[in-house]
Design an enzyme around this catalytic site. Structure first.
Site, mmCIF file in Angstrom:
data_model
loop_
_atom_site.group_PDB
_atom_site.id
_atom_site.type_symbol
_atom_site.label_atom_id
_atom_site.label_comp_id
_atom_site.label_asym_id
_atom_site.label_seq_id
_atom_site.Cartn_x
_atom_site.Cartn_y
_atom_site.Cartn_z
ATOM 1 N N TYR A 67 1.108 -1.075 -0.020
ATOM 2 C CA TYR A 67 -0.184 0.156 0.006
ATOM 3 C C TYR A 67 0.853 1.369 0.060
ATOM 4 O O TYR A 67 0.706 2.350 -0.836
ATOM 5 C CB TYR A 67 -1.070 0.023 1.189
ATOM 6 C CG TYR A 67 -2.037 1.165 1.252
ATOM 7 C CD1 TYR A 67 -3.197 1.030 0.651
ATOM 8 C CD2 TYR A 67 -1.422 2.247 1.810
ATOM 9 C CE1 TYR A 67 -4.014 2.099 0.587
ATOM 10 C CE2 TYR A 67 -2.394 3.501 1.515
ATOM 11 C CZ TYR A 67 -3.707 3.136 1.053
ATOM 12 O OH TYR A 67 -4.440 4.580 0.729
ATOM 13 N N PHE A 119 -5.326 21.293 -24.241
ATOM 14 C CA PHE A 119 -6.016 20.115 -24.474
ATOM 15 C C PHE A 119 -7.332 20.116 -24.073
ATOM 16 O O PHE A 119 -7.221 21.037 -22.996
ATOM 17 C CB PHE A 119 -5.065 19.000 -24.151
ATOM 18 C CG PHE A 119 -5.855 17.573 -24.445
ATOM 19 C CD1 PHE A 119 -5.921 16.974 -25.702
ATOM 20 C CD2 PHE A 119 -6.562 16.906 -23.477
ATOM 21 C CE1 PHE A 119 -6.351 15.978 -26.080
ATOM 22 C CE2 PHE A 119 -6.692 15.610 -23.776
ATOM 23 C CZ PHE A 119 -6.812 15.197 -24.994
ATOM 24 N N ASP A 120 -8.397 19.714 -24.532
ATOM 25 C CA ASP A 120 -9.778 19.695 -24.005
ATOM 26 C C ASP A 120 -9.819 19.472 -22.527
ATOM 27 O O ASP A 120 -10.419 20.257 -21.899
ATOM 28 C CB ASP A 120 -10.821 19.031 -24.992
ATOM 29 C CG ASP A 120 -10.604 17.649 -25.282
ATOM 30 O OD1 ASP A 120 -9.590 16.916 -24.790
ATOM 31 O OD2 ASP A 120 -11.287 17.126 -26.214
ATOM 32 N N ASP A 210 2.716 20.537 -20.244
ATOM 33 C CA ASP A 210 1.721 19.356 -20.298
ATOM 34 C C ASP A 210 2.484 18.472 -21.355
ATOM 35 O O ASP A 210 2.492 18.697 -22.631
ATOM 36 C CB ASP A 210 0.332 20.037 -20.907
ATOM 37 C CG ASP A 210 -0.525 18.733 -21.142
ATOM 38 O OD1 ASP A 210 -0.287 17.750 -21.005
ATOM 39 O OD2 ASP A 210 -1.666 19.192 -21.675
ATOM 40 N N ALA A 212 2.721 15.106 -22.333
ATOM 41 C CA ALA A 212 2.271 14.045 -22.946
ATOM 42 C C ALA A 212 3.155 13.188 -23.833
ATOM 43 O O ALA A 212 3.274 12.099 -23.912
ATOM 44 C CB ALA A 212 0.680 14.039 -23.189
ATOM 45 N N LYS A 253 0.306 8.407 -23.330
ATOM 46 C CA LYS A 253 0.652 8.497 -24.667
ATOM 47 C C LYS A 253 2.587 8.255 -24.574
ATOM 48 O O LYS A 253 2.708 7.025 -24.671
ATOM 49 C CB LYS A 253 0.790 10.118 -24.972
ATOM 50 C CG LYS A 253 -0.520 10.396 -25.153
ATOM 51 C CD LYS A 253 -1.575 10.594 -24.067
ATOM 52 C CE LYS A 253 -2.948 10.991 -24.472
ATOM 53 N NZ LYS A 253 -3.330 12.211 -23.836
ATOM 54 N N HIS A 445 -20.156 15.525 -29.429
ATOM 55 C CA HIS A 445 -19.576 14.700 -30.375
ATOM 56 C C HIS A 445 -19.383 13.092 -29.642
ATOM 57 O O HIS A 445 -19.587 12.189 -30.445
ATOM 58 C CB HIS A 445 -18.089 15.108 -30.870
ATOM 59 C CG HIS A 445 -16.956 15.043 -29.830
ATOM 60 N ND1 HIS A 445 -17.229 15.985 -28.841
ATOM 61 C CD2 HIS A 445 -16.251 14.384 -29.663
ATOM 62 C CE1 HIS A 445 -16.187 15.970 -27.980
ATOM 63 N NE2 HIS A 445 -15.458 15.029 -28.656
HETATM 64 C C1 LIG Z 1 -4.265 13.042 -23.471
HETATM 65 C C2 LIG Z 1 -3.951 14.187 -23.040
HETATM 66 C C3 LIG Z 1 -4.144 14.665 -21.675
HETATM 67 C C4 LIG Z 1 -5.168 14.096 -20.883
HETATM 68 O O1 LIG Z 1 -4.734 12.732 -20.209
HETATM 69 P P1 LIG Z 1 -5.427 11.528 -20.090
HETATM 70 O O2 LIG Z 1 -4.545 10.568 -19.618
HETATM 71 O O3 LIG Z 1 -6.136 11.145 -21.395
HETATM 72 O O4 LIG Z 1 -6.280 12.037 -18.975
HETATM 73 C C5 LIG Z 1 -3.850 16.015 -21.406
HETATM 74 N N1 LIG Z 1 -2.898 16.711 -22.172
HETATM 75 C C6 LIG Z 1 -2.689 16.415 -23.339
HETATM 76 C C7 LIG Z 1 -1.844 17.333 -24.394
HETATM 77 C C8 LIG Z 1 -3.222 14.995 -23.894
HETATM 78 O O5 LIG Z 1 -2.774 14.749 -25.083
#
Ligand SMILES: *Cc1c(COP(=O)(O)O)cnc(C)c1O
Length: 457
Positions: A67, A119-120, A210, A212, A253, A445
């Site tokens: 844990y 990002f959204d 960010d 990813a 990613k 969408h």
């Molecule tokens: C996918 C993504 C996120 C969100 O990450 P999740 O793992 O899908 O929650 C944030 N910023 C960028 C640039 C992304 O491509």
């Protein structure tokens, strides 16, 4: 060639046109509602869809499920600390969880967040905290055909103006998204990142990545930026993290895992506050909503992802597909990125007006003709109509995204995509538009149902 061979295989479904036609009708032309078993080549997203390596699976088997204080956490922590240099690292189950914990801690009502492009989910997590998310993409980003190598950059003049203008005092953080997912997967140059960091320092505003797709960004920097051609992607990535005050990361990613993420920061007070919220809502600070095995596989993936042979092949396969798509007579957002290609559906299907969704029409046709699933990024995603279906707002571009999962599909799979597109491009007059029959008030969408409408060619 691929710098790996295939040890485990998964059969992919092969369907008939008749079956696909029936499937489309059954789901009311909403591709999210297809069963994955009905899809032959799934290019919906590159998130959490990559193939694990033997070394990742082995690391996972050795995972420690204690844990707190597990061996897996310490391996993860050491790997991320070496890569990023941040003083504090907190695991989270995916990117948006990291965003929520960070922004809930960092933001106050009325704050402003600036970014090359949010990002959204990043935007949603800013807005959920009653703050404003403002995009400042560089001017070159607006020209889809421009082959400028760093169209993911932030607009430095607009950033400087905003930071020293009347809104400057509201800016709580600047977020640089690498690569710029919302902006066509285009990279950010180190020059742009350095100048952003200098502006942020001058105004006392923290700069977060960010991150990813930090490895893909680093690869494109080594290819296209003066002064970085003899660096390794790993060296570029290390430098990028060290130019900033922290990051949030979706490891689905460039962590090449099915689930995982983290927050990094150099601010001890912020780290402590985030840790408390993480414990209350995600899990204890040494697992953050993940299993021990996930932390081990993420650590291994973060090491593999900057290998030059892996990145070279990933860039190569994207440009192979780009070549096939262009040869089919379909324009893409140039230059092709690494995680996705964006098809210019508006230009391919000029007879379908935005409020009959040319991007969606092309996505449905890709499925019908070739069993290929893609994602519309046009007026179905960003547009708005009144109750009679008359347009109020349409998207700036009608695009379809073909996302490329990591280490999953080979060139012959992508050749099939190219051939399918060539077939569609030859008979565009047979492609129908759509009308929405039902939709949800937000993120329509995902849940909308549609029906085809004939449009005159
Ligand atoms: C996918 C993504 C996120 C969100 O990450 P999740 O793992 O899908 O929650 C944030 N910023 C960028 C640039 C992304 O491509």
């Amino acid at each position: 060639m691929e710098p790996y061979r295939i040890k485990v295989v998964e059969p992919i479904p092969v369907t008939t046109r008749q079956q696909r036609e029936a499937a489309l009708k059954r789901v009311n032309y909403n591709l999210f509602d297809l069963r994955a078993e009905e899809v032959t080549i799934d290019l919906l997203t590159d998130s959490g869809t990559g193939a694990l390596s033997a070394a990742q699976l082995a690391a996972g088997m050795a995972g420690d499920e204690s844990y707190s204080g597990s061996r897996s956490f310490y391996r993860f922590h050491e790997t991320v600390t070496e890569l990023t240099g941040y003083a504090h690292i907190l695991p989270a189950h995916q990117g948006r969880a990291a965003e929520r914990v960070l922004f809930t801690t960092l933001l106050e009502r009325g704050n402003l967040v600036l970014s090359n492009t949010h990002f959204d989910t990043t935007r949603a997590n800013v807005e959920l905290n009653d703050a404003e998310a403002r995009d400042l993409p560089c001017p070159e980003a607006k020209n889809l055909d421009s082959t400028d190598p760093f169209k993911g950059n932030i607009d430095l003049d607009a950033l400087a103006r905003t930071l020293s203008g009347p809104d400057g005092s509201r800016v709580a953080v600047v977020v640089m998204t690498i690569t710029n997912n919302g902006g066509g997967g285009q990279p950010v140059s180190m020059e742009n990142l350095k100048r952003t960091a200098a502006l942020c320092r001058q105004h006392g505003v923290p700069l977060f990545l960010d991150a990813a797709r930090f490895a893909e960004n680093a690869w494109l920097v080594t290819r296209h930026e003066e002064g970085y051609r003899d660096r390794t992607p790993r060296q570029v990535a290390e430098e990028a993290f060290r130019l900033t005050d922290g990051c949030m990361m979706s490891a689905k990613k460039d962590g090449i895992v099915h689930i995982g993420g983290f927050i990094g920061t150099n601010d001890p007070e912020l780290a402590q506050k985030c840790e408390l919220l993480l414990i209350a809502t995600e899990g204890f600070a040494t697992y953050g909503g993940l299993a021990g095995r996930d932390l081990d596989m993420m650590a291994q993936g973060l090491t593999e992802v900057t290998e030059p042979s892996y990145l070279a092949e990933r860039a190569e396969i994207a440009s192979h597909l780009a070549h096939r798509v262009r040869a089919a007579g379909v324009d893409i957002v140039e230059p092709p990125g690494m995680h996705a290609l964006y098809l210019n559906a508006g230009r391919l299907l000029p007879h379908i007006p935005p409020h009959h969704y040319p991007g969606h029409a092309l996505a449905c046709q890709l499925y019908l003709e070739g069993g290929i699933r893609s994602a519309e990024l046009g007026s179905l995603y960003l547009g708005e109509e009144d109750e009679h279906g008359n347009p109020i707002k349409s998207a700036p571009y009608e695009l379809v995204r073909l996302a490329l999962p990591r280490r999953v599909y080979t060139r012959s799979h992508y050749d099939h995509v190219g051939e399918t597109l060539a077939k569609i491009a030859k008979n565009t007059d047979q492609v129908y538009g759509f009308r929405i029959t039902d939709q949800s008030p937000i993120l329509r969408h995902f849940r909308a149902t549609l029906e085809p409408v004939p449009v005159r060619g």
